[in-house]
Design an enzyme around this catalytic site. Sequence first.
Site, mmCIF file in Angstrom:
data_model
loop_
_atom_site.group_PDB
_atom_site.id
_atom_site.type_symbol
_atom_site.label_atom_id
_atom_site.label_comp_id
_atom_site.label_asym_id
_atom_site.label_seq_id
_atom_site.Cartn_x
_atom_site.Cartn_y
_atom_site.Cartn_z
ATOM 1 N N GLU A 106 0.824 -1.199 0.000
ATOM 2 C CA GLU A 106 0.000 0.000 0.000
ATOM 3 C C GLU A 106 0.862 1.255 0.000
ATOM 4 O O GLU A 106 1.928 1.293 0.616
ATOM 5 C CB GLU A 106 -0.924 -0.016 1.219
ATOM 6 C CG GLU A 106 -1.932 -1.149 1.124
ATOM 7 C CD GLU A 106 -2.929 -1.189 2.271
ATOM 8 O OE1 GLU A 106 -4.055 -1.617 2.019
ATOM 9 O OE2 GLU A 106 -2.585 -0.810 3.401
ATOM 10 N N CYS A 119 3.482 8.540 1.105
ATOM 11 C CA CYS A 119 4.008 7.606 2.110
ATOM 12 C C CYS A 119 4.256 6.275 1.406
ATOM 13 O O CYS A 119 3.340 5.624 0.915
ATOM 14 C CB CYS A 119 2.978 7.473 3.229
ATOM 15 S SG CYS A 119 3.513 6.364 4.525
ATOM 16 N N CYS A 126 6.569 -6.629 7.452
ATOM 17 C CA CYS A 126 7.680 -6.112 8.256
ATOM 18 C C CYS A 126 8.106 -7.192 9.238
ATOM 19 O O CYS A 126 7.281 -7.945 9.744
ATOM 20 C CB CYS A 126 7.236 -4.859 9.008
ATOM 21 S SG CYS A 126 8.612 -4.030 9.857
ATOM 22 N N CYS A 130 6.709 -4.798 15.950
ATOM 23 C CA CYS A 130 6.297 -3.799 16.947
ATOM 24 C C CYS A 130 4.815 -4.060 17.269
ATOM 25 O O CYS A 130 3.984 -4.139 16.359
ATOM 26 C CB CYS A 130 6.455 -2.379 16.400
ATOM 27 S SG CYS A 130 8.146 -1.997 15.933
ATOM 28 N N CYS A 133 1.659 -2.048 15.709
ATOM 29 C CA CYS A 133 1.639 -1.765 14.263
ATOM 30 C C CYS A 133 0.957 -2.890 13.499
ATOM 31 O O CYS A 133 1.312 -4.060 13.658
ATOM 32 C CB CYS A 133 3.074 -1.578 13.768
ATOM 33 S SG CYS A 133 3.158 -1.244 12.001
ATOM 34 N N GLY A 192 7.014 -1.772 6.240
ATOM 35 C CA GLY A 192 8.401 -2.238 6.239
ATOM 36 C C GLY A 192 9.380 -1.337 6.967
ATOM 37 O O GLY A 192 9.062 -0.212 7.359
ATOM 38 N N GLU A 193 10.582 -1.868 7.162
ATOM 39 C CA GLU A 193 11.665 -1.118 7.796
ATOM 40 C C GLU A 193 12.688 -0.766 6.703
ATOM 41 O O GLU A 193 13.443 -1.646 6.243
ATOM 42 C CB GLU A 193 12.304 -1.985 8.902
ATOM 43 C CG GLU A 193 13.606 -1.459 9.464
ATOM 44 C CD GLU A 193 13.566 0.017 9.873
ATOM 45 O OE1 GLU A 193 12.678 0.419 10.623
ATOM 46 O OE2 GLU A 193 14.441 0.773 9.407
ATOM 47 N N SER A 224 12.028 6.841 7.800
ATOM 48 C CA SER A 224 11.615 6.581 9.179
ATOM 49 C C SER A 224 12.135 5.207 9.567
ATOM 50 O O SER A 224 11.947 4.235 8.838
ATOM 51 C CB SER A 224 10.080 6.620 9.265
ATOM 52 O OG SER A 224 9.663 6.283 10.563
ATOM 53 N N SER A 246 11.631 6.173 15.186
ATOM 54 C CA SER A 246 10.466 5.677 15.918
ATOM 55 C C SER A 246 10.889 5.309 17.332
ATOM 56 O O SER A 246 11.174 4.151 17.622
ATOM 57 C CB SER A 246 9.878 4.461 15.198
ATOM 58 O OG SER A 246 9.378 4.859 13.951
ATOM 59 N N LEU A 247 10.925 6.296 18.191
ATOM 60 C CA LEU A 247 11.426 6.071 19.552
ATOM 61 C C LEU A 247 10.332 5.457 20.437
ATOM 62 O O LEU A 247 10.517 4.390 21.013
ATOM 63 C CB LEU A 247 11.936 7.395 20.132
ATOM 64 C CG LEU A 247 12.678 7.288 21.458
ATOM 65 C CD1 LEU A 247 13.971 6.495 21.315
ATOM 66 C CD2 LEU A 247 12.990 8.676 22.024
ATOM 67 N N HIS A 248 9.220 6.137 20.564
ATOM 68 C CA HIS A 248 8.015 5.621 21.229
ATOM 69 C C HIS A 248 8.135 5.339 22.721
ATOM 70 O O HIS A 248 7.174 4.858 23.338
ATOM 71 C CB HIS A 248 7.486 4.353 20.541
ATOM 72 C CG HIS A 248 7.230 4.504 19.078
ATOM 73 N ND1 HIS A 248 6.650 5.614 18.526
ATOM 74 C CD2 HIS A 248 7.490 3.670 18.026
ATOM 75 C CE1 HIS A 248 6.554 5.462 17.214
ATOM 76 N NE2 HIS A 248 7.064 4.299 16.887
ATOM 77 N N ASN A 324 -3.278 4.645 16.142
ATOM 78 C CA ASN A 324 -4.383 4.296 15.244
ATOM 79 C C ASN A 324 -4.743 2.837 15.465
ATOM 80 O O ASN A 324 -3.923 1.963 15.195
ATOM 81 C CB ASN A 324 -3.964 4.501 13.779
ATOM 82 C CG ASN A 324 -3.755 5.962 13.468
ATOM 83 O OD1 ASN A 324 -4.617 6.793 13.726
ATOM 84 N ND2 ASN A 324 -2.581 6.292 12.953
ATOM 85 N N CYS A 367 -1.050 6.013 9.931
ATOM 86 C CA CYS A 367 0.182 5.360 10.395
ATOM 87 C C CYS A 367 -0.120 4.002 11.011
ATOM 88 O O CYS A 367 -0.996 3.883 11.860
ATOM 89 C CB CYS A 367 0.832 6.166 11.512
ATOM 90 S SG CYS A 367 1.579 7.656 10.993
#
Length: 382
Positions: A106, A119, A126, A130, A133, A192-193, A224, A246-248, A324, A367
């Site tokens: 996507e 995006c 991935c 995480c 996600c 993906g990363e 990212s 992406s610390l979070h 989300n 996201c």
Amino acid sequence: MISCTARKGFSPISEKKINLLGYDLVQMKAFFAEIGEKPFRAVQLIKWIHQFGVDDFSQMSNVSKALRSKLALIAEIKAPEIIMEQKASDGTIKWLMRLDGGNSIETVFIPEDNRGTLCVSSQVGCALDCGFCSTAKQGFNRNLSSAEIIAQLWIANKALNQFAVNEEGISLQKVQDSRHRVITNVVLMGMGEPLLNFDNVVAAIHLMLEDHAYGLSKRRVTISTAGVVPALKRLREECDVSLAISLHAPNDRIRDQIVPLNKKYPIKELLDACQFYFKGDTKKKQFTVEYVMLAGINDSAENARELAVLLKNLPCKINLIPFNPFPDSEFNCSKMQVINSFKDILYKAGYVAVVRKTRGDDIDAACGQLAGKVKDKSRRLN
Ligand code: SAH
């Protein structure tokens, strides 16, 4: 410099056609050298593909007929096929694209008043797992090729009627205006990363930045990452685009739970790598810290204060992302009041902190909601 992937000594008829869509200028020049043609052909081809949106050699009128026939025998310009286009009430558009092998990915276009952001996905699924996600829930299948990555920009430009060639023919006006296309920014924040698909992502970014292709500025292309530390160091050498981390979480205890990659590359190593990314470069201003707001997990006032201390002296701004939700997710989004108090604490500590506006959530384009279709879901990272 990236390594050149043009193959040596291929025999035209028997081999699979080479897809030129993902070749950056260096790779394209090597390809033409290999088939005994002059380097300027590379610029011509890149312009036809990425400025005019042409995928048919016969339309390339400034290329000799003989060369066009030769190219048609050995090469192709092949993008994935759009299988679904959805438009959200806020103007966000999501495309589902079918890849070879039955997978799909996507890509999302987010229009705003003063810019348009695409995006882009970098992998099918991935491997990082995480917990918050939805792409992670799909598992991992494979890396995207550079052609499949740049194809997302190519297809979006086509769908948004941004190319100089359309059904009515060539519009020179549009060639001159290629710097003013509606897609002004690209973020590698889709599925993906990106730093686990380094070479293909870098080749695709070279095309995004290439003046003969999309001509985007480095500051308008953002990678990212969840924090693949060794790749961050390489990235600085090879293409120092904008960075979002992406610390979070404000500490390893929380981050270990929600971003498993943290066990391999803990926060200190990650932030050191970010600092290194900026060292000695006065042009780069700051990186973005992404922080998803998860109720009861990472959103307390104490967490905000801890984050403020952690990021002290780092050139960064903070993006707070309301979580989300997606089916079967085990997390809840923090209340808006909690997000705002969190932001205020950071703001008072001297940070630029913004709450990211959720876009396209009515079509699952926000996201962490991108899922595509991943065939073999079992290939997680160890
Ligand atoms: N793998 C990369 C890029 C993909 S995700 C990375 O980790 O940065 C892009 C951003 O969306 C990341 O910050 C990611 O953590 C965040 N994200 C993922 N799932 C989300 C969700 N459900 N709600 C809000 N943000 C999410």
